[in-house]
Design an enzyme around this catalytic site. Structure first.
Site, PDB file in Angstrom:
ATOM      1  N   ASP A  38      29.724  23.299 -17.042  1.00 15.10           N
ATOM      2  CA  ASP A  38      28.849  22.821 -15.969  1.00 15.10           C
ATOM      3  C   ASP A  38      27.469  22.629 -16.575  1.00 15.10           C
ATOM      4  O   ASP A  38      27.161  23.213 -17.620  1.00 15.10           O
ATOM      5  CB  ASP A  38      28.784  23.853 -14.822  1.00 15.10           C
ATOM      6  CG  ASP A  38      28.255  23.262 -13.516  1.00 15.10           C
ATOM      7  OD1 ASP A  38      29.069  23.079 -12.580  1.00 15.10           O
ATOM      8  OD2 ASP A  38      27.048  22.977 -13.421  1.00 15.10           O
ATOM      9  N   TYR A 149      27.956   6.163  -3.342  1.00 10.78           N
ATOM     10  CA  TYR A 149      28.974   7.194  -3.586  1.00 10.78           C
ATOM     11  C   TYR A 149      30.374   6.576  -3.510  1.00 10.78           C
ATOM     12  O   TYR A 149      31.202   6.769  -4.409  1.00 10.78           O
ATOM     13  CB  TYR A 149      28.821   8.318  -2.546  1.00 10.78           C
ATOM     14  CG  TYR A 149      29.800   9.456  -2.722  1.00 10.78           C
ATOM     15  CD1 TYR A 149      29.663  10.358  -3.775  1.00 10.78           C
ATOM     16  CD2 TYR A 149      30.869   9.638  -1.834  1.00 10.78           C
ATOM     17  CE1 TYR A 149      30.561  11.406  -3.940  1.00 10.78           C
ATOM     18  CE2 TYR A 149      31.762  10.674  -1.991  1.00 10.78           C
ATOM     19  CZ  TYR A 149      31.604  11.559  -3.041  1.00 10.78           C
ATOM     20  OH  TYR A 149      32.494  12.593  -3.199  1.00 10.78           O
ATOM     21  N   PRO A 185      29.082  24.289  -1.863  1.00 10.01           N
ATOM     22  CA  PRO A 185      27.632  24.462  -1.730  1.00 10.01           C
ATOM     23  C   PRO A 185      26.900  23.152  -1.451  1.00 10.01           C
ATOM     24  O   PRO A 185      25.971  23.108  -0.643  1.00 10.01           O
ATOM     25  CB  PRO A 185      27.227  25.049  -3.092  1.00 10.01           C
ATOM     26  CG  PRO A 185      28.447  25.794  -3.531  1.00 10.01           C
ATOM     27  CD  PRO A 185      29.599  24.960  -3.064  1.00 10.01           C
ATOM     28  N   ARG A 207      35.807  14.071  11.346  1.00 12.04           N
ATOM     29  CA  ARG A 207      36.427  13.047  10.479  1.00 12.04           C
ATOM     30  C   ARG A 207      37.863  13.402  10.115  1.00 12.04           C
ATOM     31  O   ARG A 207      38.646  12.537   9.748  1.00 12.04           O
ATOM     32  CB  ARG A 207      35.626  12.882   9.171  1.00 12.04           C
ATOM     33  CG  ARG A 207      34.188  12.470   9.382  1.00 12.04           C
ATOM     34  CD  ARG A 207      33.525  11.915   8.148  1.00 12.04           C
ATOM     35  NE  ARG A 207      33.596  12.744   6.964  1.00 12.04           N
ATOM     36  CZ  ARG A 207      32.847  12.558   5.873  1.00 12.04           C
ATOM     37  NH1 ARG A 207      31.958  11.583   5.854  1.00 12.04           N
ATOM     38  NH2 ARG A 207      32.976  13.315   4.816  1.00 12.04           N
TER      39      ARG A 207
HETATM   40  N1  LIG Z   1      32.888  18.668  -1.082  1.00 15.89           N
HETATM   41  C1  LIG Z   1      33.428  17.578  -0.569  1.00 15.89           C
HETATM   42  O1  LIG Z   1      33.497  17.400   0.662  1.00 15.89           O
HETATM   43  C2  LIG Z   1      34.004  16.525  -1.480  1.00 15.89           C
HETATM   44  C3  LIG Z   1      34.806  15.513  -0.896  1.00 15.89           C
HETATM   45  C4  LIG Z   1      35.342  14.536  -1.729  1.00 15.89           C
HETATM   46  C5  LIG Z   1      35.108  14.564  -3.083  1.00 15.89           C
HETATM   47  N2  LIG Z   1      34.320  15.557  -3.609  1.00 15.89           N
HETATM   48  C6  LIG Z   1      34.086  15.528  -5.050  1.00 15.89           C
HETATM   49  O2  LIG Z   1      34.496  16.756  -5.613  1.00 15.89           O
HETATM   50  C7  LIG Z   1      33.706  17.049  -6.748  1.00 15.89           C
HETATM   51  C8  LIG Z   1      33.093  18.428  -6.612  1.00 15.89           C
HETATM   52  O3  LIG Z   1      32.297  18.452  -5.444  1.00 15.89           O
HETATM   53  P1  LIG Z   1      31.946  19.836  -4.701  1.00 15.89           P
HETATM   54  O4  LIG Z   1      31.326  19.442  -3.390  1.00 15.89           O
HETATM   55  O5  LIG Z   1      33.134  20.718  -4.705  1.00 15.89           O
HETATM   56  O6  LIG Z   1      30.897  20.522  -5.682  1.00 15.89           O
HETATM   57  P2  LIG Z   1      29.304  20.582  -5.636  1.00 15.89           P
HETATM   58  O7  LIG Z   1      28.770  19.216  -5.350  1.00 15.89           O
HETATM   59  O8  LIG Z   1      28.858  21.676  -4.721  1.00 15.89           O
HETATM   60  O9  LIG Z   1      28.989  20.995  -7.137  1.00 15.89           O
HETATM   61  C9  LIG Z   1      28.873  20.020  -8.133  1.00 15.89           C
HETATM   62  C10 LIG Z   1      28.784  20.705  -9.481  1.00 15.89           C
HETATM   63  O10 LIG Z   1      28.573  19.681 -10.459  1.00 15.89           O
HETATM   64  C11 LIG Z   1      27.656  20.156 -11.423  1.00 15.89           C
HETATM   65  N3  LIG Z   1      27.048  19.017 -12.109  1.00 15.89           N
HETATM   66  C12 LIG Z   1      26.208  18.095 -11.597  1.00 15.89           C
HETATM   67  N4  LIG Z   1      25.833  17.226 -12.547  1.00 15.89           N
HETATM   68  C13 LIG Z   1      26.469  17.592 -13.684  1.00 15.89           C
HETATM   69  C14 LIG Z   1      26.502  17.082 -15.000  1.00 15.89           C
HETATM   70  N5  LIG Z   1      25.782  16.002 -15.352  1.00 15.89           N
HETATM   71  N6  LIG Z   1      27.268  17.705 -15.930  1.00 15.89           N
HETATM   72  C15 LIG Z   1      27.999  18.795 -15.603  1.00 15.89           C
HETATM   73  N7  LIG Z   1      27.997  19.338 -14.370  1.00 15.89           N
HETATM   74  C16 LIG Z   1      27.239  18.740 -13.409  1.00 15.89           C
HETATM   75  C17 LIG Z   1      26.661  20.955 -10.586  1.00 15.89           C
HETATM   76  O11 LIG Z   1      25.883  21.829 -11.381  1.00 15.89           O
HETATM   77  C18 LIG Z   1      27.595  21.671  -9.615  1.00 15.89           C
HETATM   78  O12 LIG Z   1      28.056  22.891 -10.153  1.00 15.89           O
HETATM   79  C19 LIG Z   1      32.672  15.929  -6.853  1.00 15.89           C
HETATM   80  O13 LIG Z   1      33.124  14.950  -7.739  1.00 15.89           O
HETATM   81  C20 LIG Z   1      32.633  15.382  -5.442  1.00 15.89           C
HETATM   82  O14 LIG Z   1      32.188  14.057  -5.384  1.00 15.89           O
HETATM   83  C21 LIG Z   1      33.780  16.538  -2.840  1.00 15.89           C
END
Ligand SMILES: NC(=O)c1ccc[n+]([C@@H]2O[C@H](COP(=O)([O-])OP(=O)(O)OC[C@H]3O[C@@H](n4cnc5c(N)ncnc54)[C@H](O)[C@@H]3O)[C@@H](O)[C@H]2O)c1
Length: 247
Positions: A38, A149, A185, A207
């Site tokens: 990360d 996005y 988070p 949704r």
């Molecule tokens: N949470 C949702 O509702 C949801 C829905 C669909 C898709 N997603 C996708 O799931 C994935 C994870 O999302 P989430 O909401 O569980 O986590 P999050 O957004 O809470 O955490 C993202 C993590 O990515 C890390 N990060 C950001 N930039 C980075 C970089 N350049 N290099 C390495 N690490 C980096 C951050 O430090 C953080 O730990 C993402 O790709 C997101 O788009 C999430």
């Protein structure tokens, strides 16, 4: 603890929190040797104190140089789980060129660079499984205020299919998971930062026809399947885990 991934060496990006963290832990609990990466060392330290046998490594997945350094230490990778992502809120009219570039760097370039670095290792060892995290907000569904996005997450699906097509004969599989709304988070922050957090939470829940948002562990369960040997006939596909959002 079961052992569906025993003997597999797995790299997880964005493993400090949310889906990446839950998946790193799920892989570890299935017997894999996990390297959790990360950009945020603080959350990695927390993960490592909870799970000392999960190796953690600070890595900015958008940095080619950082990835080159990181990969020097890696001899074998069976599975790459790419979870880095950032949600820009707004329509095309709210998306400046810098927002477009930042979102594509974080959400797409990170996956391109990680795959490009790791595929040669997978070729050498005669196979592997790559799992890229997309979203329902992508080519699967247009959602309000998810302009750039959605564009990046559609690109993730295209990137995945292209890799799957190019390396199918090398025994390298590449699939996408498309989550619906999942507690994490950053999701909590999106709710808290909205003008009306109570309404925003209700809207996010509405949704999903199941009437709730998902857990990161429910996404990790699909990742275990795609990482393991139960899915060896499966490549180039997108797996929605979305509480019925795309019924
Ligand atoms: N949470 C949702 O509702 C949801 C829905 C669909 C898709 N997603 C996708 O799931 C994935 C994870 O999302 P989430 O909401 O569980 O986590 P999050 O957004 O809470 O955490 C993202 C993590 O990515 C890390 N990060 C950001 N930039 C980075 C970089 N350049 N290099 C390495 N690490 C980096 C951050 O430090 C953080 O730990 C993402 O790709 C997101 O788009 C999430």
């Amino acid at each position: 603890m079961s052992a569906r991934l025993r003997g597999k060496k797995i790299i997880v990006t964005a493993a400090g929190q949310g889906i990446g963290k839950a998946t790193a832990i799920a892989f570890y609990n299935e017997g894999a040797q996990v390297i959790a990466t990360d950009i945020n060392p603080k959350t990695l330290t927390e993960l490592n104190s909870e799970y000392p046998n999960i190796k953690v490594q600070k890595l900015d997945s958008t940095s080619k140089n950082a990835i080159s350094e990181f990969i020097k230490e890696i001899d074998k990778v069976d599975v790459l789980f790419n979870a880095v992502g950032f949600v820009h809120h707004g329509t095309i009219l709210d998306c400046e060129e810098k927002d477009w570039n930042f979102s594509f760097d974080v959400n797409v370039k990170s996956m391109y660079l990680m795959c490009k670095a790791i595929i040669p290792l997978m070729i050498k060892q005669n196979g592997g499984s790559i799992i890229n995290v997309s979203s329902i907000a992508s080519s699967l569904k247009g959602l309000p205020n998810r302009f750039v996005y959605g564009a990046t997450k559609a690109a993730t699906i295209g990137l995945t299919k292209s890799i799957a097509a190019d390396f199918v004969k090398k025994n390298i599989r590449c699939n996408t998971i498309a989550p619906g709304t999942v507690f994490s988070p950053s999701w909590q922050e999106r709710v808290n930062n909205s003008p009306d957090p109570v309404q925003a939470k209700k809207d996010f829940i509405a949704r999903q026809p199941m009437g709730r948002i998902g857990t990161a562990e429910e996404i990790a369960a699909m990742a275990i399947y795609l990482a393991g040997d139960e899915s060896t006939f499966t490549t180039g596909n997108t797996f929605s885990v979305d509480g019925g959002m795309t019924i």
